[in-house]
Design a protein around this motif. Structure first.
Motif, PDB file in Angstrom:
ATOM      1  N   HIS A  44      -2.337   2.327  -0.660  1.00  0.00           N
ATOM      2  CA  HIS A  44      -1.463   1.520  -1.516  1.00  0.00           C
ATOM      3  C   HIS A  44      -0.496   0.659  -0.700  1.00  0.00           C
ATOM      4  CE1 HIS A  44      -3.113   3.636  -4.901  1.00  0.00           C
ATOM      5  NE2 HIS A  44      -2.755   4.796  -4.370  1.00  0.00           N
ATOM      6  N   ALA A  45      -0.394   0.932   0.585  1.00  0.00           N
ATOM      7  CA  ALA A  45       0.517   0.178   1.441  1.00  0.00           C
ATOM      8  C   ALA A  45      -0.190  -0.958   2.182  1.00  0.00           C
ATOM      9  CB  ALA A  45       1.181   1.114   2.448  1.00  0.00           C
ATOM     10  N   VAL A  46      -1.437  -1.219   1.838  1.00  0.00           N
ATOM     11  CA  VAL A  46      -2.196  -2.280   2.504  1.00  0.00           C
ATOM     12  C   VAL A  46      -2.165  -3.531   1.638  1.00  0.00           C
ATOM     13  CG1 VAL A  46      -4.470  -2.987   3.336  1.00  0.00           C
ATOM     14  CG2 VAL A  46      -3.688  -0.641   3.670  1.00  0.00           C
ATOM     15  N   LYS A  47      -1.727  -4.629   2.251  1.00  0.00           N
ATOM     16  CA  LYS A  47      -1.674  -5.907   1.548  1.00  0.00           C
ATOM     17  C   LYS A  47      -1.662  -7.011   2.591  1.00  0.00           C
ATOM     18  CE  LYS A  47       1.049  -8.586  -1.698  1.00  0.00           C
ATOM     19  NZ  LYS A  47       2.334  -8.730  -2.372  1.00  0.00           N
ATOM     20  N   LEU A  48      -2.349  -8.103   2.302  1.00  0.00           N
ATOM     21  CA  LEU A  48      -2.357  -9.232   3.224  1.00  0.00           C
ATOM     22  C   LEU A  48      -0.952  -9.809   3.343  1.00  0.00           C
ATOM     23  CD1 LEU A  48      -5.626 -11.130   2.255  1.00  0.00           C
ATOM     24  CD2 LEU A  48      -5.164  -9.894   4.373  1.00  0.00           C
ATOM     25  N   ARG A  58       5.522  -7.465  10.606  1.00  0.00           N
ATOM     26  CA  ARG A  58       4.858  -6.192  10.284  1.00  0.00           C
ATOM     27  C   ARG A  58       4.333  -5.513  11.549  1.00  0.00           C
ATOM     28  NH1 ARG A  58       0.960  -6.896   4.997  1.00  0.00           N
ATOM     29  NH2 ARG A  58       2.569  -7.445   3.496  1.00  0.00           N
ATOM     30  N   LEU A 160      -1.698  -5.494   8.473  1.00  0.00           N
ATOM     31  CA  LEU A 160      -2.033  -5.327   7.057  1.00  0.00           C
ATOM     32  C   LEU A 160      -1.169  -4.299   6.333  1.00  0.00           C
ATOM     33  CD1 LEU A 160      -5.929  -5.490   7.196  1.00  0.00           C
ATOM     34  CD2 LEU A 160      -4.330  -7.288   6.485  1.00  0.00           C
ATOM     35  N   ARG A 161      -0.601  -3.348   7.059  1.00  0.00           N
ATOM     36  CA  ARG A 161       0.176  -2.297   6.399  1.00  0.00           C
ATOM     37  C   ARG A 161       1.592  -2.783   6.116  1.00  0.00           C
ATOM     38  NH1 ARG A 161       3.413   1.425   5.470  1.00  0.00           N
ATOM     39  NH2 ARG A 161       2.874   3.529   4.858  1.00  0.00           N
ATOM     40  N   LYS A 162       1.983  -2.698   4.832  1.00  0.00           N
ATOM     41  CA  LYS A 162       3.334  -3.096   4.442  1.00  0.00           C
ATOM     42  C   LYS A 162       4.351  -2.167   5.098  1.00  0.00           C
ATOM     43  CE  LYS A 162       2.644  -2.741   0.041  1.00  0.00           C
ATOM     44  NZ  LYS A 162       2.798  -2.735  -1.401  1.00  0.00           N
ATOM     45  N   ASP A 164       7.585  -1.770   3.752  1.00  0.00           N
ATOM     46  CA  ASP A 164       8.667  -1.513   2.803  1.00  0.00           C
ATOM     47  C   ASP A 164       9.067  -0.045   2.739  1.00  0.00           C
ATOM     48  OD1 ASP A 164       8.241  -4.171   2.278  1.00  0.00           O
ATOM     49  OD2 ASP A 164       7.154  -3.803   0.401  1.00  0.00           O
TER      50      ASP A 164
END
Length: 185
Positions: A44-48, A58, A160-162, A164
């Motif tokens: 769930h922490a992967v986002k472009l 990042r 790729l890993r957020k 936050d």
């Protein structure tokens, strides 16, 4: 009967057990800086990233936070690539033992011929020796490819890993501040 000129020694088994227990504790402390794999591979922490600047940010944050995990990943890739090169694997294991005893598990400064050797010098010499010895085993292409695969995997994950949900500890925050360029003039 006198014992002039003899060098006093501590009891063998007790000092060996003490050294082993200190070594185990130092390994636990080192691996303690590793963060949980579940957190590292949270889907769930992967986002472009939105842009290149965010990707670089990042990479910096994830590299500081997951540095021990990333080191383990790169070493595992290198180890797996050397399975088909037994001589290189033996050299790799011997050099890892040298790293453990001369760099990671050392409590006191290294003294050679009455001179104290700094950590940076030990790090540089061990790095160069490790690479030279591995390259002498004629597995150069394999080693370079494994290091490239490990570096690409780490960079991809870091970009790729957020970040936050990551909370940097003091040491990681210090690494971030020393790698980032200062804004003061």
């Amino acid at each position: 009967m006198t014992s002039y000129g003899t060098i006093p020694t501590s009891s063998g088994p007790a000092s060996n057990l003490e050294y082993i227990s200190r070594a185990k504790e130092r390994i636990r402390e080192g691996l303690g800086s590793r963060h949980p794999w579940k957190l590292m591979f949270d889907i769930h922490a992967v986002k472009l990233p939105a842009n290149f600047k965010e990707a670089i940010n990042r990479v910096k944050v994830n590299a500081a936070y997951f540095r021990m995990n990333y080191a383990i990943v790169v070493l595992l890739v290198l180890f797996l690539s050397l399975l088909w090169h037994p001589v290189s694997l033996i050299v790799f294991i011997v050099m890892m033992a040298a790293w453990l005893f001369l760099y990671f598990l050392r409590d006191e400064p290294l003294v050679v011929v009455g001179r104290t050797i700094g950590d940076r010098v030990v790090l540089l010499v061990l790095s160069v020796l490790t690479l030279v010895f591995l390259f002498l085993t004629k597995a150069t292409e394999n080693i370079l490819l494994a290091l490239l695969v490990g570096a690409v995997a780490v960079l991809l994950h870091a970009a790729l890993r957020k970040t936050d949900d990551l909370f940097l500890d003091e040491e990681s925050a210090h690494l971030m501040s020393t790698t980032a360029p200062s804004s003061s003039s």
